[in-house]
Write an enzyme that holds these catalytic residues in place. Structure first.
Site, mmCIF file in Angstrom:
data_model
loop_
_atom_site.group_PDB
_atom_site.id
_atom_site.type_symbol
_atom_site.label_atom_id
_atom_site.label_comp_id
_atom_site.label_asym_id
_atom_site.label_seq_id
_atom_site.Cartn_x
_atom_site.Cartn_y
_atom_site.Cartn_z
ATOM 1 N N SER A 210 34.148 -24.534 -38.023
ATOM 2 C CA SER A 210 33.177 -23.513 -38.427
ATOM 3 C C SER A 210 31.881 -23.651 -37.659
ATOM 4 C CB SER A 210 32.894 -23.636 -39.922
ATOM 5 O OG SER A 210 33.998 -23.173 -40.660
ATOM 6 N N GLY A 248 35.662 -19.210 -38.214
ATOM 7 C CA GLY A 248 34.713 -20.133 -37.615
ATOM 8 C C GLY A 248 33.587 -19.533 -36.818
ATOM 9 N N PRO A 291 37.790 -14.693 -40.746
ATOM 10 C CA PRO A 291 36.342 -14.876 -40.893
ATOM 11 C C PRO A 291 35.971 -15.114 -42.359
ATOM 12 C CG PRO A 291 36.853 -12.546 -40.729
ATOM 13 C CD PRO A 291 38.153 -13.274 -40.509
ATOM 14 N N GLY A 292 35.088 -16.053 -42.592
ATOM 15 C CA GLY A 292 34.606 -16.294 -43.951
ATOM 16 C C GLY A 292 33.129 -15.995 -44.009
ATOM 17 N N ARG A 293 32.334 -16.997 -43.597
ATOM 18 C CA ARG A 293 30.880 -16.863 -43.680
ATOM 19 C C ARG A 293 30.346 -15.708 -42.852
ATOM 20 N NH1 ARG A 293 29.302 -22.500 -42.286
ATOM 21 N NH2 ARG A 293 31.489 -22.862 -42.693
ATOM 22 N N ARG A 330 25.392 -27.694 -49.239
ATOM 23 C CA ARG A 330 25.501 -27.913 -47.795
ATOM 24 C C ARG A 330 24.370 -28.747 -47.191
ATOM 25 N NH1 ARG A 330 25.143 -24.137 -44.556
ATOM 26 N NH2 ARG A 330 26.649 -24.780 -43.006
ATOM 27 N N CYS A 361 18.687 -34.970 -59.577
ATOM 28 C CA CYS A 361 18.246 -36.363 -59.511
ATOM 29 C C CYS A 361 18.762 -37.128 -58.289
ATOM 30 C CB CYS A 361 18.613 -37.069 -60.802
ATOM 31 S SG CYS A 361 17.737 -36.360 -62.200
ATOM 32 N N GLU A 362 18.642 -36.526 -57.117
ATOM 33 C CA GLU A 362 18.926 -37.236 -55.878
ATOM 34 C C GLU A 362 17.888 -36.805 -54.862
ATOM 35 O OE1 GLU A 362 22.835 -37.369 -54.309
ATOM 36 O OE2 GLU A 362 23.763 -37.793 -56.250
HETATM 37 C C1 LIG Z 1 36.921 -22.410 -43.713
HETATM 38 C C2 LIG Z 1 38.081 -21.745 -43.104
HETATM 39 C C3 LIG Z 1 37.956 -20.471 -42.550
HETATM 40 C C4 LIG Z 1 36.641 -19.717 -42.517
HETATM 41 O O1 LIG Z 1 35.670 -20.401 -41.813
HETATM 42 P P1 LIG Z 1 34.267 -19.667 -41.511
HETATM 43 O O2 LIG Z 1 33.483 -20.666 -40.753
HETATM 44 O O3 LIG Z 1 33.662 -19.374 -42.844
HETATM 45 O O4 LIG Z 1 34.591 -18.426 -40.752
HETATM 46 C C5 LIG Z 1 39.068 -19.868 -41.999
HETATM 47 N N1 LIG Z 1 40.274 -20.494 -41.995
HETATM 48 C C6 LIG Z 1 40.439 -21.733 -42.513
HETATM 49 C C7 LIG Z 1 41.776 -22.354 -42.486
HETATM 50 C C8 LIG Z 1 39.351 -22.394 -43.075
HETATM 51 O O5 LIG Z 1 39.522 -23.620 -43.577
#
Ligand SMILES: *Cc1c(COP(=O)(O)O)cnc(C)c1O
Length: 367
Positions: A210, A248, A291-293, A330, A361-362
Site C-alpha cells: 500500500s 495499493g 483499490p481501497g484507500r 495508524r 493512556c499511551e
Molecule cells: C489492503 C489490500 C488492498 C487495498 O490496499 P489499498 O492500499 O487500500 O489500496 C487490496 N488488496 C489486498 C489483498 C489488500 O490486502
C-alpha cells in the site's frame, strides 16, 4: 482547500467553519458527537466511477478493509464495482445488504473453515487461496457443498514496494501468498488444477503493498505475473482468464504526497500486460484491481473536539482531542502522518507548532 487531501465538497464558509457536503461540521459534531468519521458520499461514489471507467474492460474490487459499512457496500454495488472482503465480518456486511455474491472476492492468509463454508454457501465469486493447507480445506468444503468454487492463487512476485514494511506485501519474506521465485506458486497452481472437480482456477493475484507512488513496482509485478501465466500454459496447457494486480495506489495524507492518476495507472498496466502477453503468445487476461484507500481515504475526514491544552515551557504544547488511537491506529502503529486543520472557527491566535494528541493512556497516541 488542498484538493488531494480533503473531500471534494469540503470548503470553509464565511464564518470560518468547514462544510462537507454543504453541512457545517460543528453542527454535525453537535448532532452526532465526536470523534466522528465524516464521509462525502458523492465524492466516494465519484471515485468509484473513476475507477470503473479506468477499467471498463476489467473488474474493480473495492478493498473493504479500507472502510466498510452496509451503506458503503450498497454504494459499491450500485456503482458497478465488486467487493474484496478479508474477514468473516466483512463478508457478513456484504451478506447483510445482499451484495451480489458473484462480485465478491475473499482474501486472507488464515480464513477459518467456518469462514470458507460461509463464503462457499453464499456463492462468493472468487476465493483467493493463500496456503497449501487452504487448497485442501477449500476443496473439501466445496466438495461437501457440492459446488465447484472459483479461485485465484495469491502469488508473491518478489517486488519490494517502496513503502512502510508493515504494508509491503510483495517481498519474499512475509505471511501472504505463494512465492513465485521458490516455485511455491507454480506448485499451488498445480494442486488447484489437480483438485479441478471442486476448484476452478480462474486466475492469479498479487498485491505488492500500500501507499505506492511509483508505477515501476506495479509494472514489475505485472511483468512477472504474465511470465507465470506463460509457465502455467506451457506446463498444463491452460490459459488463465483473469489477472488480479491488487490495490495499493498511494493517496495524500499530507501536502507532501503526490498521488498517481487512476487513468494513467490503468493505461500503464494495460500496456505492460498487453506487451508481455503478445511476447508470450498469450491472450490478454481480464484485469482486476483492488483499490481501497484510494476510494475511501480522500472522501472522508475524522472530526475531533479539542479538550485540554498543556504548555510545557521550553518543551512543547500538547493539544488533546477526544479520540486518538482508538479511531485511528495508524499513527501509533507505523508513524503515519496526517494533515490536521482547525475547522470550527477562525483562530485569532498567532499560529504556532503544537503536538496534537489523543486521549488514550499511551504516549504514542499522537494524531
Ligand atoms: C489492503 C489490500 C488492498 C487495498 O490496499 P489499498 O492500499 O487500500 O489500496 C487490496 N488488496 C489486498 C489483498 C489488500 O490486502
Amino acid at each position: 482547500m488542498e484538493d488531494a487531501l480533503w473531500p471534494a465538497s469540503a470548503a470553509v464558509d464565511a464564518d470560518g467553519v468547514l462544510r462537507v457536503g454543504g453541512l457545517r461540521v460543528d453542527a454535525l459534531a453537535a448532532e452526532f458527537a465526536t470523534p466522528a468519521y465524516i464521509l462525502d458520499t458523492d465524492d466516494f461514489r465519484a471515485r468509484c466511477r473513476a475507477w470503473r471507467s479506468a477499467f471498463t474492460d476489467g473488474d474493480v474490487y473495492y478493498a473493504g478493509k479500507a472502510l466498510l459499512s452496509r451503506s458503503i457496500a450498497r454504494w459499491v454495488a450500485a456503482e458497478g464495482l465488486s467487493l474484496d472482503v478479508c474477514t468473516g465480518g466483512e463478508l457478513g456486511v456484504a451478506e447483510a445488504v445482499g451484495f451480489p455474491p458473484e462480485r465478491l472476492l475473499f482474501h486472507g492468509n488464515n480464513k477459518s473453515i467456518a469462514e470458507l463454508r460461509r463464503a462457499v454457501a453464499y456463492g462468493v465469486g472468487r476465493i483467493v487461496v493463500d496456503s497449501f493447507v487452504e487448497i485442501s480445506r477449500l476443496a473439501a468444503v466445496a466438495a461437501q457443498a457440492g459446488v465447484r468454487q472459483r479461485v485465484f492463487v495469491r502469488v508473491t512476485p518478489g517486488v519490494e514496494a517502496h513503502t512502510h514494511h508493515y504494508v509491503a506485501t510483495g517481498q519474499e519474506d512475509q505471511k501472504f501468498g505463494f512465492s513465485l521465485a521458490s516455485g511455491a506458486a507454480a506448485e499451488a497452481i498445480r494442486r488447484v488444477l489437480a483438485a479441478s472437480d471442486h476448484l476452478e482456477l480462474v486466475g492469479t493475484h498479487a498485491h505488492i503493498g500500500s501507499q505506492i507512488f511509483d508505477t515501476a513496482g506495479f509494472g514489475l509485478a505485472a511483468h512477472r505475473m504474465v511470465g507465470l501465466l506463460a509457465v502455467v500454459r506451457d506446463a498444463h496447457g491452460v490459459e488463465l482468464p483473469e489477472l488480479d494486480l491488487g490495490g495499493g495506489l498511494g493517496i495524500a495524507y499530507t501536502g507532501e504526497d503526490a498521488p498517481l492518476d487512476v487513468a494513467d495507472v490503468a493505461d500503464r498496466l494495460r500496456t505492460i500486460v498487453g506487451k508481455e502477453c503478445a511476447a508470450a503468445g498469450l491472450a490478454v487476461p481480464r484485469l482486476a484491481v483492488e483499490p481501497g484507500r484510494a476510494i475511501s481515504g480522500p472522501s472522508a475526514i475524522t472530526l475531533y473536539e479539542v479538550g485540554t491544552v498543556k504548555e510545557l515551557p521550553g518543551l512543547r504544547t500538547y493539544v488533546s482531542v477526544d479520540g486518538g488511537m482508538s479511531d485511528n491506529i495508524r499513527t501509533a502503529l507505523y508513524d503515519a502522518r496526517y494533515a490536521v486543520r482547525l475547522v470550527s472557527r477562525h483562530s485569532a491566535a498567532v499560529p504556532h507548532v503544537v503536538t496534537l494528541v489523543g486521549k488514550h493512556c499511551e504516549s504514542g497516541d499522537v494524531i
